[in-house]
Design a protein around this motif. Sequence first.
Motif, PDB file in Angstrom:
ATOM      1  N   LYS A 107       0.626  -1.160   0.195  1.00 48.59           N
ATOM      2  CA  LYS A 107      -0.124   0.268  -0.101  1.00 48.59           C
ATOM      3  C   LYS A 107       0.939   1.501   0.006  1.00 48.59           C
ATOM      4  O   LYS A 107       0.197   2.815  -0.208  1.00 48.59           O
ATOM      5  CB  LYS A 107      -0.882  -0.130   1.440  1.00 48.59           C
ATOM      6  N   ASN A 108       1.857   0.888  -0.104  1.00 50.85           N
ATOM      7  CA  ASN A 108       2.821   2.217   0.487  1.00 50.85           C
ATOM      8  C   ASN A 108       4.029   2.716  -0.353  1.00 50.85           C
ATOM      9  O   ASN A 108       4.763   0.994  -0.512  1.00 50.85           O
ATOM     10  CB  ASN A 108       3.041   2.852   2.043  1.00 50.85           C
ATOM     11  N   GLY A 148       0.740   5.816  -1.253  1.00 53.22           N
ATOM     12  CA  GLY A 148       0.154   5.557  -0.208  1.00 53.22           C
ATOM     13  C   GLY A 148      -1.663   4.979   0.514  1.00 53.22           C
ATOM     14  O   GLY A 148      -2.943   5.591  -0.838  1.00 53.22           O
TER      15      GLY A 148
END
Length: 218
Positions: A107-108, A148
């Motif tokens: 996610k980041n 993110g």
Amino acid sequence: KNVSSVIVIRLKRDEAEGFSLNNILRLDYTGKFAINDELTLGLKQKALSVTAFVGWDEVRREYERRKYENKYKDHELISEEVTVTHPQVHTQRLTARLSAAYDFNAKNRISFNYSFSDKPEDRTWMPETPELDKEPGRRHDFALEYTGKTGEWNFSVGNNSFIDKSDLIEEYSSSSLFYLRNEYDLRTYAKVSGQLGGFTLSAGAEHELDHMDVKLYE
């Protein structure tokens, strides 16, 4: 030792990981001589990926321009269009890029890009105008971004900037003219989007600062 069979699983290494090298060389001669050489280096190691690129262009060609010549025929002034060829045209350009990205997790992600362009010199011999024109130019581009996700919300913050410098020098038999330009641009942004009550909501903000300085000397 108490089972009748054993299954051994060997995990294969990701073929995309490791170093990569690519080189392309082009030569062209169709009324001009041109050379283009591109070298790309890559590295991918799990969450990290890096790519570097270097390119070189060089062109030598004939420069054609049209002009009018005044002549007399039967005591009348007439103008004829003629083509004048100047073979001394030489241009060069160097280009370089560097890109890197790192995935903290699914996610980041953070990414960085830098590019550089340099035109060392353009030479054009043109009688009746400047004896020699020089037009070096350099440009730097920067980009840094972090993306993110938190829950159902996606966000990104980053910066895009460039620095551009160009010089033009014209040399005459009696004087010289210098044209200098410096410019930089800084752009910072932030964006967020996500689901809210069955609707998609997006919001963002951006700030840009641009500056240009031009000087003329004779």
